[in-house]
Design an enzyme around this catalytic site. Structure first.
Site, PDB file in Angstrom:
ATOM      1  N   GLY A 146       0.806  -1.224   0.000  1.00  0.00           N
ATOM      2  CA  GLY A 146       0.000   0.000   0.000  1.00  0.00           C
ATOM      3  C   GLY A 146       0.836   1.269   0.000  1.00  0.00           C
ATOM      4  O   GLY A 146       0.576   2.201   0.767  1.00  0.00           O
ATOM      5  N   GLY A 159      -0.606   4.818   0.173  1.00  0.00           N
ATOM      6  CA  GLY A 159      -1.496   5.154   1.289  1.00  0.00           C
ATOM      7  C   GLY A 159      -0.873   6.139   2.259  1.00  0.00           C
ATOM      8  O   GLY A 159       0.325   6.426   2.197  1.00  0.00           O
ATOM      9  N   HIS A 174     -10.439   9.761  15.523  1.00  0.00           N
ATOM     10  CA  HIS A 174      -9.591   9.632  14.331  1.00  0.00           C
ATOM     11  C   HIS A 174     -10.171  10.448  13.182  1.00  0.00           C
ATOM     12  O   HIS A 174     -11.339  10.838  13.203  1.00  0.00           O
ATOM     13  CB  HIS A 174      -9.497   8.171  13.878  1.00  0.00           C
ATOM     14  CG  HIS A 174      -8.467   7.390  14.634  1.00  0.00           C
ATOM     15  ND1 HIS A 174      -8.742   6.779  15.826  1.00  0.00           N
ATOM     16  CD2 HIS A 174      -7.158   7.134  14.361  1.00  0.00           C
ATOM     17  CE1 HIS A 174      -7.654   6.157  16.263  1.00  0.00           C
ATOM     18  NE2 HIS A 174      -6.672   6.373  15.403  1.00  0.00           N
ATOM     19  N   MET A 227      -0.161   5.717   5.408  1.00  0.00           N
ATOM     20  CA  MET A 227       0.937   5.080   6.147  1.00  0.00           C
ATOM     21  C   MET A 227       2.014   4.540   5.210  1.00  0.00           C
ATOM     22  O   MET A 227       3.204   4.631   5.510  1.00  0.00           O
ATOM     23  CB  MET A 227       0.393   3.945   7.032  1.00  0.00           C
ATOM     24  CG  MET A 227      -0.208   4.413   8.339  1.00  0.00           C
ATOM     25  SD  MET A 227       0.920   5.448   9.303  1.00  0.00           S
ATOM     26  CE  MET A 227       2.329   4.365   9.485  1.00  0.00           C
ATOM     27  N   GLY A 277       0.606  -3.584  10.415  1.00  0.00           N
ATOM     28  CA  GLY A 277       0.004  -2.439  11.094  1.00  0.00           C
ATOM     29  C   GLY A 277      -1.459  -2.294  10.759  1.00  0.00           C
ATOM     30  O   GLY A 277      -2.167  -1.510  11.398  1.00  0.00           O
ATOM     31  N   LYS A 308     -11.034   7.050   8.238  1.00  0.00           N
ATOM     32  CA  LYS A 308     -10.717   5.752   8.860  1.00  0.00           C
ATOM     33  C   LYS A 308     -11.886   4.782   8.665  1.00  0.00           C
ATOM     34  O   LYS A 308     -13.046   5.147   8.848  1.00  0.00           O
ATOM     35  CB  LYS A 308     -10.417   5.941  10.353  1.00  0.00           C
ATOM     36  CG  LYS A 308      -9.995   4.659  11.027  1.00  0.00           C
ATOM     37  CD  LYS A 308      -9.361   4.917  12.384  1.00  0.00           C
ATOM     38  CE  LYS A 308      -8.986   3.610  13.080  1.00  0.00           C
ATOM     39  NZ  LYS A 308      -8.033   2.793  12.312  1.00  0.00           N
ATOM     40  N   ASN A 363      -0.806  -0.330  17.125  1.00  0.00           N
ATOM     41  CA  ASN A 363      -0.125   0.966  17.229  1.00  0.00           C
ATOM     42  C   ASN A 363       1.363   0.704  17.468  1.00  0.00           C
ATOM     43  O   ASN A 363       1.715  -0.089  18.327  1.00  0.00           O
ATOM     44  CB  ASN A 363      -0.718   1.783  18.385  1.00  0.00           C
ATOM     45  CG  ASN A 363      -0.315   3.231  18.314  1.00  0.00           C
ATOM     46  OD1 ASN A 363       0.876   3.540  18.312  1.00  0.00           O
ATOM     47  ND2 ASN A 363      -1.283   4.122  18.248  1.00  0.00           N
TER      48      ASN A 363
HETATM   49  P1  NAD Z   1      -4.932   4.403   3.404  1.00  0.00           P
HETATM   50  O1  NAD Z   1      -6.273   4.073   2.851  1.00  0.00           O
HETATM   51  O2  NAD Z   1      -4.421   5.796   3.279  1.00  0.00           O
HETATM   52  O3  NAD Z   1      -3.820   3.438   2.779  1.00  0.00           O
HETATM   53  C1  NAD Z   1      -4.035   2.073   2.493  1.00  0.00           C
HETATM   54  C2  NAD Z   1      -3.373   1.804   1.134  1.00  0.00           C
HETATM   55  O4  NAD Z   1      -3.430   0.399   0.881  1.00  0.00           O
HETATM   56  C3  NAD Z   1      -4.114   2.516  -0.021  1.00  0.00           C
HETATM   57  O5  NAD Z   1      -3.184   3.224  -0.827  1.00  0.00           O
HETATM   58  C4  NAD Z   1      -4.745   1.367  -0.776  1.00  0.00           C
HETATM   59  O6  NAD Z   1      -4.858   1.606  -2.171  1.00  0.00           O
HETATM   60  C5  NAD Z   1      -3.765   0.231  -0.466  1.00  0.00           C
HETATM   61  N1  NAD Z   1      -4.355  -1.095  -0.680  1.00  0.00           N
HETATM   62  C6  NAD Z   1      -5.566  -1.546  -0.279  1.00  0.00           C
HETATM   63  N2  NAD Z   1      -5.767  -2.807  -0.709  1.00  0.00           N
HETATM   64  C7  NAD Z   1      -4.647  -3.161  -1.388  1.00  0.00           C
HETATM   65  C8  NAD Z   1      -4.236  -4.332  -2.075  1.00  0.00           C
HETATM   66  N3  NAD Z   1      -5.036  -5.408  -2.161  1.00  0.00           N
HETATM   67  N4  NAD Z   1      -3.012  -4.350  -2.657  1.00  0.00           N
HETATM   68  C9  NAD Z   1      -2.199  -3.266  -2.589  1.00  0.00           C
HETATM   69  N5  NAD Z   1      -2.529  -2.121  -1.964  1.00  0.00           N
HETATM   70  C10 NAD Z   1      -3.752  -2.081  -1.360  1.00  0.00           C
HETATM   71  O7  NAD Z   1      -5.002   3.963   4.937  1.00  0.00           O
HETATM   72  P2  NAD Z   1      -3.954   4.338   6.101  1.00  0.00           P
HETATM   73  O8  NAD Z   1      -4.466   5.512   6.863  1.00  0.00           O
HETATM   74  O9  NAD Z   1      -2.577   4.343   5.551  1.00  0.00           O
HETATM   75  O10 NAD Z   1      -4.151   3.082   7.063  1.00  0.00           O
HETATM   76  C11 NAD Z   1      -3.891   1.762   6.592  1.00  0.00           C
HETATM   77  C12 NAD Z   1      -4.128   0.776   7.738  1.00  0.00           C
HETATM   78  O11 NAD Z   1      -3.135   1.007   8.771  1.00  0.00           O
HETATM   79  C13 NAD Z   1      -5.491   0.912   8.428  1.00  0.00           C
HETATM   80  O12 NAD Z   1      -5.933  -0.381   8.806  1.00  0.00           O
HETATM   81  C14 NAD Z   1      -5.177   1.756   9.669  1.00  0.00           C
HETATM   82  O13 NAD Z   1      -6.085   1.549  10.713  1.00  0.00           O
HETATM   83  C15 NAD Z   1      -3.814   1.198  10.014  1.00  0.00           C
HETATM   84  N6  NAD Z   1      -2.973   2.071  10.843  1.00  0.00           N
HETATM   85  C16 NAD Z   1      -2.227   1.437  11.796  1.00  0.00           C
HETATM   86  C17 NAD Z   1      -1.350   2.153  12.578  1.00  0.00           C
HETATM   87  C18 NAD Z   1      -0.493   1.398  13.574  1.00  0.00           C
HETATM   88  O14 NAD Z   1       0.371   2.006  14.244  1.00  0.00           O
HETATM   89  N7  NAD Z   1      -0.671   0.066  13.663  1.00  0.00           N
HETATM   90  C19 NAD Z   1      -1.200   3.540  12.403  1.00  0.00           C
HETATM   91  C20 NAD Z   1      -1.961   4.167  11.413  1.00  0.00           C
HETATM   92  C21 NAD Z   1      -2.835   3.411  10.631  1.00  0.00           C
END
Ligand code: NAD
Length: 275
Positions: free
Chosen positions: A11, A14, A159, A16, A102, A163, A128
């Site tokens: 991703g 995205g 958030h 992250m 994540g 989200k 997180n």
């Molecule tokens: P986002 O939607 O901005 O990014 C996700 C990316 O993944 C997008 O660009 C999307 O096109 C891509 N994607 C989706 N399905 C895909 C696939 N099959 N193949 C390739 N790419 C694919 O979301 P985000 O804000 O970056 O958050 C992503 C995830 O991370 C969420 O589940 C969020 O809750 C989680 N998150 C976790 C933490 C942590 O510390 N664990 C922190 C922030 C966000």
């Protein structure tokens, strides 16, 4: 860690994914590949440029995780549950043996799939990756253990409006920790959201409140309240980079671990610290 390793990042376009690419490069590692959705316009752009870097690295996002990981040892994934699980299946056929997840919002069945996959990988999964939140989780467990059931526990989170899942992975970590402090599983103590004419609180329950608004990166609070006192433990993320740097730190730690399922408390050496 000075040793340069090859990372593939899911991703990459995205919120992250772009931060993770920056964090991996800044830590001196190599970005060997990445993924994006098959129909994403980002597939035409160099991964480093997507992340706002000045110079390209000559790698564009693939749609197939196996192709993206062809030259990688480490996989970092912040996408969506289905995408993460599909990648885990494909990665068994690559040289990747270190996986950092994540992504949040997995069902119980999907969590079990991840636990099973951890037989093949040193897998760190965290709702997180920040030091501050993981300290907060450990302290929440301690406080819940010390305060009796006459203290109500509420977990609050806010958030950004884009989200998908709720409550957040971090809120669930805090809920799990509070339940563990009371010697129970969260499924046993978790209450449905307050709603309707008969929404009275039952002693011992752990409740979640969720807000979605604007560009908030992530605010969390574990609230403990008796009839005469309130203890409030809170955390605010000011920059997504804290999660990306934490994920890279987790990868560096996991490279030296045998296959198994780990969390950020393992990485940070917090297990048992506050018990
Ligand atoms: P986002 O939607 O901005 O990014 C996700 C990316 O993944 C997008 O660009 C999307 O096109 C891509 N994607 C989706 N399905 C895909 C696939 N099959 N193949 C390739 N790419 C694919 O979301 P985000 O804000 O970056 O958050 C992503 C995830 O991370 C969420 O589940 C969020 O809750 C989680 N998150 C976790 C933490 C942590 O510390 N664990 C922190 C922030 C966000």
């Amino acid at each position: 860690m000075s040793d340069t390793r090859s990372f593939a990042i899911a991703g990459v376009a995205g919120r992250m994914g772009r931060q993770v690419v920056q964090a991996v490069l800044r830590a001196g590692h190599r970005v060997a590949g990445g993924t994006e959705m098959a129909d994403s316009p980002a597939r035409d752009t160099d991964i480093a440029l997507l992340a706002g870097q000045p110079d390209p690295i000559g790698v564009r996002p693939a749609s197939d995780p196996v192709e993206a990981a062809a030259d990688a040892h480490v996989w970092i994934d912040f996408t969506q549950p289905q995408a993460t699980l599909a990648a885990l299946h494909g990665l068994r056929h690559t040289n990747v043996r270190t996986v950092i997840i994540g992504t949040t919002g997995f069902t119980a069945a999907q969590e079990a799939e991840i636990a099973a996959a951890a037989r093949h990988f040193a897998l760190v999964k965290a709702g997180n990756f920040s030091l501050g939140v993981n300290l907060l989780v450990a302290v929440t467990r301690l406080v819940a253990a010390r305060l009796g059931p006459d203290w109500d526990i509420e977990i609050l989170e806010t958030h950004h409006k884009r989200k998908l899942d709720a409550p957040s992975g971090t809120a669930l970590m805090l809920g799990d920790a509070a339940a563990a402090g009371r010697g129970s599983a969260l499924e046993t103590l978790r209450r449905a959201p307050y709603n309707g004419p008969d929404a009275q609180r039952i002693e011992g329950e752990i409740a979640f409140s969720v807000r979605r608004a604007g560009g908030v990166i992530g605010d969390h609070e574990a609230l403990f309240a008796s009839d005469s006192e309130i203890v409030s433990l809170s955390h605010r993320a000011l920059d997504r980079m804290v999660f990306a740097d934490g994920a890279v730190r987790a990868a560096e730690w996991a490279l030296a671990q045998p296959a198994g399922l780990y969390d950020m408390e393992d990485v940070l050496g917090l297990k048992g610290t506050f018990d």
